[in-house]
Design a protein around this motif. Structure first.
Motif, PDB file in Angstrom:
ATOM      1  N   ARG A   1      18.108  75.641  18.854  1.00 25.45           N
ATOM      2  CA  ARG A   1      19.160  74.851  18.199  1.00 25.45           C
ATOM      3  C   ARG A   1      20.532  75.224  18.741  1.00 25.45           C
ATOM      4  O   ARG A   1      21.363  74.347  19.012  1.00 25.45           O
ATOM      5  N   THR A   2      20.788  76.527  18.895  1.00 26.61           N
ATOM      6  CA  THR A   2      22.076  76.963  19.439  1.00 26.61           C
ATOM      7  C   THR A   2      22.275  76.426  20.840  1.00 26.61           C
ATOM      8  O   THR A   2      23.368  75.956  21.202  1.00 26.61           O
ATOM      9  N   ARG A   3      21.236  76.472  21.658  1.00 30.15           N
ATOM     10  CA  ARG A   3      21.350  75.958  23.024  1.00 30.15           C
ATOM     11  C   ARG A   3      21.670  74.471  23.021  1.00 30.15           C
ATOM     12  O   ARG A   3      22.477  73.991  23.828  1.00 30.15           O
ATOM     13  N   ASP A   4      21.062  73.721  22.109  1.00 29.98           N
ATOM     14  CA  ASP A   4      21.350  72.282  22.013  1.00 29.98           C
ATOM     15  C   ASP A   4      22.814  72.035  21.667  1.00 29.98           C
ATOM     16  O   ASP A   4      23.455  71.131  22.216  1.00 29.98           O
ATOM     17  N   VAL A   5      23.353  72.834  20.750  1.00 27.88           N
ATOM     18  CA  VAL A   5      24.762  72.701  20.367  1.00 27.88           C
ATOM     19  C   VAL A   5      25.672  73.001  21.557  1.00 27.88           C
ATOM     20  O   VAL A   5      26.655  72.280  21.824  1.00 27.88           O
ATOM     21  N   LEU A   6      25.352  74.053  22.297  1.00 33.23           N
ATOM     22  CA  LEU A   6      26.166  74.433  23.445  1.00 33.23           C
ATOM     23  C   LEU A   6      26.118  73.361  24.529  1.00 33.23           C
ATOM     24  O   LEU A   6      27.144  73.026  25.141  1.00 33.23           O
ATOM     25  N   ILE A   7      24.933  72.830  24.781  1.00 34.31           N
ATOM     26  CA  ILE A   7      24.795  71.779  25.791  1.00 34.31           C
ATOM     27  C   ILE A   7      25.610  70.549  25.398  1.00 34.31           C
ATOM     28  O   ILE A   7      26.307  69.952  26.233  1.00 34.31           O
ATOM     29  N   HIS A   8      25.559  70.180  24.131  1.00 34.09           N
ATOM     30  CA  HIS A   8      26.319  69.023  23.650  1.00 34.09           C
ATOM     31  C   HIS A   8      27.823  69.260  23.827  1.00 34.09           C
ATOM     32  O   HIS A   8      28.563  68.356  24.260  1.00 34.09           O
ATOM     33  N   ALA A   9      28.282  70.468  23.517  1.00 35.76           N
ATOM     34  CA  ALA A   9      29.710  70.776  23.640  1.00 35.76           C
ATOM     35  C   ALA A   9      30.157  70.707  25.095  1.00 35.76           C
ATOM     36  O   ALA A   9      31.222  70.149  25.411  1.00 35.76           O
ATOM     37  N   LEU A  10      29.371  71.263  25.992  1.00 36.75           N
ATOM     38  CA  LEU A  10      29.729  71.239  27.407  1.00 36.75           C
ATOM     39  C   LEU A  10      29.680  69.822  27.969  1.00 36.75           C
ATOM     40  O   LEU A  10      30.541  69.408  28.757  1.00 36.75           O
ATOM     41  N   ALA A  11      28.666  69.056  27.548  1.00 33.18           N
ATOM     42  CA  ALA A  11      28.509  67.695  28.058  1.00 33.18           C
ATOM     43  C   ALA A  11      29.643  66.780  27.625  1.00 33.18           C
ATOM     44  O   ALA A  11      29.897  65.750  28.255  1.00 33.18           O
ATOM     45  N   SER A  12      30.336  67.144  26.547  1.00 30.98           N
ATOM     46  CA  SER A  12      31.450  66.319  26.079  1.00 30.98           C
ATOM     47  C   SER A  12      32.658  66.427  27.002  1.00 30.98           C
ATOM     48  O   SER A  12      33.579  65.602  26.922  1.00 30.98           O
ATOM     49  N   GLU A  13      32.683  67.455  27.877  1.00 29.92           N
ATOM     50  CA  GLU A  13      33.845  67.698  28.724  1.00 29.92           C
ATOM     51  C   GLU A  13      33.564  67.485  30.208  1.00 29.92           C
ATOM     52  O   GLU A  13      34.485  67.549  31.022  1.00 29.92           O
ATOM     53  N   MET A  14      32.317  67.254  30.580  1.00 33.13           N
ATOM     54  CA  MET A  14      31.982  67.143  32.001  1.00 33.13           C
ATOM     55  C   MET A  14      30.689  66.355  32.166  1.00 33.13           C
ATOM     56  O   MET A  14      29.952  66.130  31.203  1.00 33.13           O
ATOM     57  N   LYS A  15      30.434  65.936  33.384  1.00 33.96           N
ATOM     58  CA  LYS A  15      29.160  65.289  33.708  1.00 33.96           C
ATOM     59  C   LYS A  15      28.141  66.390  33.946  1.00 33.96           C
ATOM     60  O   LYS A  15      28.122  67.029  35.000  1.00 33.96           O
ATOM     61  N   LEU A  16      27.311  66.623  32.946  1.00 27.73           N
ATOM     62  CA  LEU A  16      26.471  67.824  32.917  1.00 27.73           C
ATOM     63  C   LEU A  16      25.002  67.500  33.122  1.00 27.73           C
ATOM     64  O   LEU A  16      24.445  66.610  32.486  1.00 27.73           O
ATOM     65  N   GLU A  17      24.390  68.258  34.019  1.00 30.45           N
ATOM     66  CA  GLU A  17      22.937  68.244  34.170  1.00 30.45           C
ATOM     67  C   GLU A  17      22.416  69.596  33.718  1.00 30.45           C
ATOM     68  O   GLU A  17      22.805  70.632  34.264  1.00 30.45           O
ATOM     69  N   ALA A  18      21.568  69.608  32.698  1.00 28.23           N
ATOM     70  CA  ALA A  18      21.009  70.852  32.163  1.00 28.23           C
ATOM     71  C   ALA A  18      19.566  71.009  32.633  1.00 28.23           C
ATOM     72  O   ALA A  18      18.757  70.095  32.477  1.00 28.23           O
ATOM     73  N   VAL A  19      19.269  72.174  33.205  1.00 27.64           N
ATOM     74  CA  VAL A  19      17.917  72.455  33.685  1.00 27.64           C
ATOM     75  C   VAL A  19      17.447  73.769  33.071  1.00 27.64           C
ATOM     76  O   VAL A  19      18.154  74.781  33.132  1.00 27.64           O
ATOM     77  N   THR A  20      16.271  73.746  32.478  1.00 25.76           N
ATOM     78  CA  THR A  20      15.678  74.946  31.885  1.00 25.76           C
ATOM     79  C   THR A  20      14.799  75.642  32.910  1.00 25.76           C
ATOM     80  O   THR A  20      13.966  75.003  33.561  1.00 25.76           O
TER      81      THR A  20
END
Length: 322
Positions: A17-36
């Protein structure tokens, strides 16, 4: 800005859940690709792909020091290039997070993400030096690939402790500071050469330093943390200089008690000292040789046994968002 977020799903201090929140916050400021990450070395592969791409400007590592180390080694696979390579940002998710904390980031991932976003908006970044270790030319370790480290390396005692901790983690134990303390005690009790060290440090133009039992190499200070207590075996070490070394020539019970107490009480002004302690500052090139194979660690990752390792302090190697 296009960014790659490298997520270690096994990070000690972040839930899904914390990781999802962090990804959402970062994606709001940049074009983000998240890879696990899915395997050991995956973060390194992702860092290399980002370095070889033409449009990724930033790589964010969400995980502990091991994840950061892999990303850095991927980014610098072809060597440093400040003008071409993506910058690095770190969201701490491990048990200790030495690199992130040494940069002045909060140890809590949500707070660190907030500081990262502020830094991006304000254009804050710094250029840091790194350490590079490789098998020594002309020895049996000559073919060992070179590897970057961000905050520390060690040949001998401390690397043995790291190896013991990794064994315990593979058996299902959590990475806690208590676990590290127990393994320090066990490594000391099992250390066969604690009274007469097998390590020699050689550097150009200087007499060799012989009979070392402990050899701690630092790229920054503090070296690590015991809970919230920073430890300073090499207080002068800095991301802006070369590498520092603390060597100990004896690990008898009295000397361990003395140096252990000094380390726990160490400050940015004073670290362990005494007739069997050797401290060297701002080294660019040096080699550690051992009469017998010894464990090697870099950034808290056990890398097996080595008899000879050459270290290089590389200034201005990487751009970091802080």
């Amino acid at each position: 800005m296009r960014a790659l977020l490298v997520v270690n799903p096994a990070a000690t201090t972040t839930s899904e859940r914390t990781r999802d929140v962090l990804i959402h916050a970062l994606a709001s400021e940049m074009k983000l690709e998240a890879v696990t990450t899915e395997y050991r070395g995956h973060a390194r592969d992702l860092g290399r792909q980002a370095a070889e791409s033409k449009d990724i400007e930033l790589v964010v590592a969400l995980g502990g020091d091991g994840t950061v180390n892999e990303v850095v080694n991927g980014l610098l696979h072809h060597g440093p290039d400040l003008d071409r390579l993506p910058g690095l940002a770190v969201v701490p998710g491990g048990s200790t997070n030495v690199f992130a904390r040494a940069l002045g980031l909060p140890n809590e991932p949500v707070e660190a993400t907030g500081q990262l976003l502020d830094a991006l908006r304000e254009g804050r970044q710094r250029t840091v030096g790194l350490g590079l270790a490789a098998g020594t030319v002309g020895t049996e370790d000559e073919g060992v690939p070179s590897r970057w480290f961000t905050f520390s390396a060690g040949l001998g005692f401390d690397a043995g402790v790291v190896g013991r901790v990794e064994q315990q983690r593979e058996r299902g134990k959590r990475s806690t500071h208590a676990l590290y303390v127990r393994q320090v005690v066990r490594q000391f009790l099992g250390e066969p050469d604690r009274r007469h060290g097998t390590i020699t440090l050689e550097r150009p133009g200087e007499d060799p330093v012989t009979d070392l039992v402990v050899s701690i190499i630092s790229n920054t200070s503090p070296w690590t943390f015991l809970g919230n207590r920073p430890l300073y075996p090499t207080p002068q070490a800095s991301f802006d200089t070369g590498l520092d070394v603390l060597g100990l020539k004896k690990l008898s019970t009295p000397s361990v008690a003395r140096y252990g107490t000094q380390l726990l009480a160490s400050t940015p002004e004073r670290g362990p000292h005494g007739k069997n302690a050797v401290t060297l500052h701002d080294l660019t090139d040096f080699t550690l040789h051992s009469k017998a194979p010894l464990p090697l660690q870099m950034d808290g990752d056990h890398l097996g046994l080595r008899t000879s390792v050459t270290f290089t302090g590389v200034r201005r190697a990487l751009r970091v968002i802080v």
